[in-house]
Structures are given as structure tokens and as C-alpha cells.
Design a protein around this motif. Structure first.
Motif, PDB file in Angstrom:
ATOM      1  N   SER A 104       0.836  -1.205   0.000  1.00 49.80           N
ATOM      2  CA  SER A 104       0.000   0.000   0.000  1.00 49.80           C
ATOM      3  C   SER A 104       0.872   1.257   0.000  1.00 49.80           C
ATOM      4  N   GLU A 105       0.191   2.406   0.008  1.00 41.38           N
ATOM      5  CA  GLU A 105       0.876   3.700  -0.032  1.00 41.38           C
ATOM      6  C   GLU A 105       0.368   4.565   1.119  1.00 41.38           C
ATOM      7  N   LYS A 106       1.267   5.275   1.762  1.00 47.54           N
ATOM      8  CA  LYS A 106       0.866   6.143   2.860  1.00 47.54           C
ATOM      9  C   LYS A 106       1.600   7.479   2.747  1.00 47.54           C
ATOM     10  N   ARG A 166      10.902   4.803  -3.610  1.00 50.22           N
ATOM     11  CA  ARG A 166       9.575   4.645  -3.013  1.00 50.22           C
ATOM     12  C   ARG A 166       9.300   5.738  -1.976  1.00 50.22           C
ATOM     13  N   GLN A 207       5.793  10.758   1.294  1.00 52.34           N
ATOM     14  CA  GLN A 207       4.973   9.735   0.662  1.00 52.34           C
ATOM     15  C   GLN A 207       5.794   8.463   0.519  1.00 52.34           C
ATOM     16  N   THR A 229       5.500   4.643  -1.067  1.00 53.23           N
ATOM     17  CA  THR A 229       4.709   3.753  -1.920  1.00 53.23           C
ATOM     18  C   THR A 229       5.213   2.318  -1.795  1.00 53.23           C
ATOM     19  N   ALA A 230       4.391   1.404  -2.257  1.00 50.56           N
ATOM     20  CA  ALA A 230       4.742  -0.032  -2.268  1.00 50.56           C
ATOM     21  C   ALA A 230       5.375  -0.446  -0.942  1.00 50.56           C
TER      22      ALA A 230
END
Lengths: 114, 117
Positions: free
Chosen positions: A17-19, A63, A77, A79-80
Motif C-alpha cells: 500500500s501507499e501512505k 519509493r 509519501q 509507496t509499495a
């Protein structure tokens, strides 16, 4: 009143997921930073920004992307997401261009990736 | 490359006793040195900093540190500890060959200090 705000305080995410980790500072500083504190490792420098421009990036993975929408904001941010990204992420700020300037740290965001 | 070594991962000290935490650094340029403290479930707070002048610097809450260029050290001391001094202490290095542009701090591994009564 807190001078550096980090949101959220705790974050649980699933692998892949991404946060976005939020950081706002109200110290009037023009330099902001991100550090990571993983279990059994020293705090590691990730990024530095000065006047909303990237100054240094010590993160091997793309990422991790900092985002500076306002002068006093520096979000992160990710990602993955991977379980190895589990750590406490600290935002800091200071006056730029002075290596001896005190950096003020936020309370951190503890990220757990399952 | 810059590095910081704190050889003691954990230190236990009795309340009222003195405390010394060791720190060795390696820097290719002029070192700027800090001690930060991290109380449980909190962010980091600056205790003291050194960038030039008198090698003994005073910080908050009775802490002081001594810089030694010949020994590449920056040891932290407190004459009499209180239970509230229980925390993790980090020796931190800045500067060197960054030219003041990066702001990167290099942290030691930290020393967990436990004060017992």
C-alpha cells in the motif's frame, strides 16, 4: 503548543500500500528534514529541504518521496510499502545553511507495515 | 565518511550518582557535535552543542560535555542524576565536508540510561 506537528502518531499499513506522513512546523524555519528510526538501528538521515528545494537525499529507494506544498510543510509519501519500512519517522527543522544550527524534532510517526 | 560511536548501549546508575556517556566521532572536516535526549514515547530534544571555543560546553538540566580533538571524543557528563534522567542519549555529528548545505545529522547508536533508586 507543539511547534512541529506530525500526523498521524501511529499508522498501520498493509504490504504494497501507499501512505503519506504529514509534517508541519511553526518555528519559522526554512530547512526541513526527515529521519527514520528502525529497531536496533541508529536514527538515519533521509532527506533535507531548504526553501522547499531538495538539498540532500540519502534514501536509496525511490519509493520514498518528500512533498513540500508549503514553506512550513514537508510530507513524506511512501509507496509499495514493505515490512522493512516499519519504523518511527521523525520530521525536523532548522535554519538552513548552518551545520551547527539546532534541529528541532517532531514527536514522530510510528509506522507498522504488516 | 562521517561516523559516531557510542560504545555503551546501556548504562545503569543510582540516583544521585555521577554519569558519563562516551562518544567517539570521525569527521573529515570541522565537526559540529550535539547531544540529544529521547524520553520514552517522545521526540528528540537538544541537550547541548559544540561548534568552537571552550571545549567544555554546558547544557540543560546540569549536563555538560567535553570536546577533545586529539581523542575525537565528545563525552557527556552529569554530576548527580535524577530518576527523570532515564532516557536514551544520542551523540550526533553534523558538518564536515557538507559545506553547510545538507544539514545531515549523523547519529550514534544511542545509550539507554536507567536511573535506579
Amino acid at each position: 503548543d507543539p511547534k512541529i506537528i506530525q500526523k498521524p502518531k501511529y499508522l498501520v499499513a498493509v504490504t504494497g500500500s501507499e501512505k503519506i506522513l504529514i509534517c508541519e512546523q511553526y518555528l519559522g524555519h526554512n530547512a526541513m528534514y526527515w529521519y527514520r528510526q528502525s529497531a536496533k538501528k541508529p536514527l538515519e538521515f533521509m532527506f533535507s529541504y531548504s526553501y522547499q528545494k531538495l538539498m540532500d537525499n540519502q534514501t536509496a529507494s525511490s519509493r520514498f518521496q518528500p512533498q513540500s506544498s508549503k514553506k512550513n510543510h514537508l510530507d513524506l509519501q511512501i509507496t509499495a510499502l514493505k515490512p522493512d519500512d516499519s519504523a518511527t519517522y521523525f520530521c525536523a527543522s532548522s535554519q538552513p545553511g548552518l551545520d551547527y544550527a539546532e534541529q528541532f524534532f517532531g514527536p514522530g510517526t510510528r509506522l507498522t507495515v504488516l | 565518511a562521517q561516523s559516531v560511536t557510542q560504545p555503551d548501549a546501556r548504562v545503569t546508575v543510582s540516583e544521585g550518582a555521577s554519569l558519563q556517556l562516551r562518544c567517539k566521532y570521525s569527521s573529515s572536516g570541522t565537526p559540529y557535535l550535539f547531544w540529544y535526549v529521547q524520553y520514552p514515547r517522545q521526540g528528540l530534544q537538544l541537550l547541548l552543542k559544540y561548534y568552537s571555543g571552550d571545549p567544555v560546553v554546558q547544557g540543560v538540566n546540569g549536563f555538560e560535555a567535553e570536546f577533545s580533538k586529539s581523542n575525537s571524543s565528545f563525552h557527556l557528563r552529569k554530576a548527580s542524576v535524577h530518576w527523570s534522567d532515564s532516557a536514551v542519549y544520542f551523540c550526533v555529528l553534523s558538518g564536515g565536508n557538507t559545506g553547510g548545505l545538507s544539514g545531515k545529522l549523523t547519529f550514534g547508536e544511542g545509550t539507554q540510561v536507567t536511573v535506579i533508586s
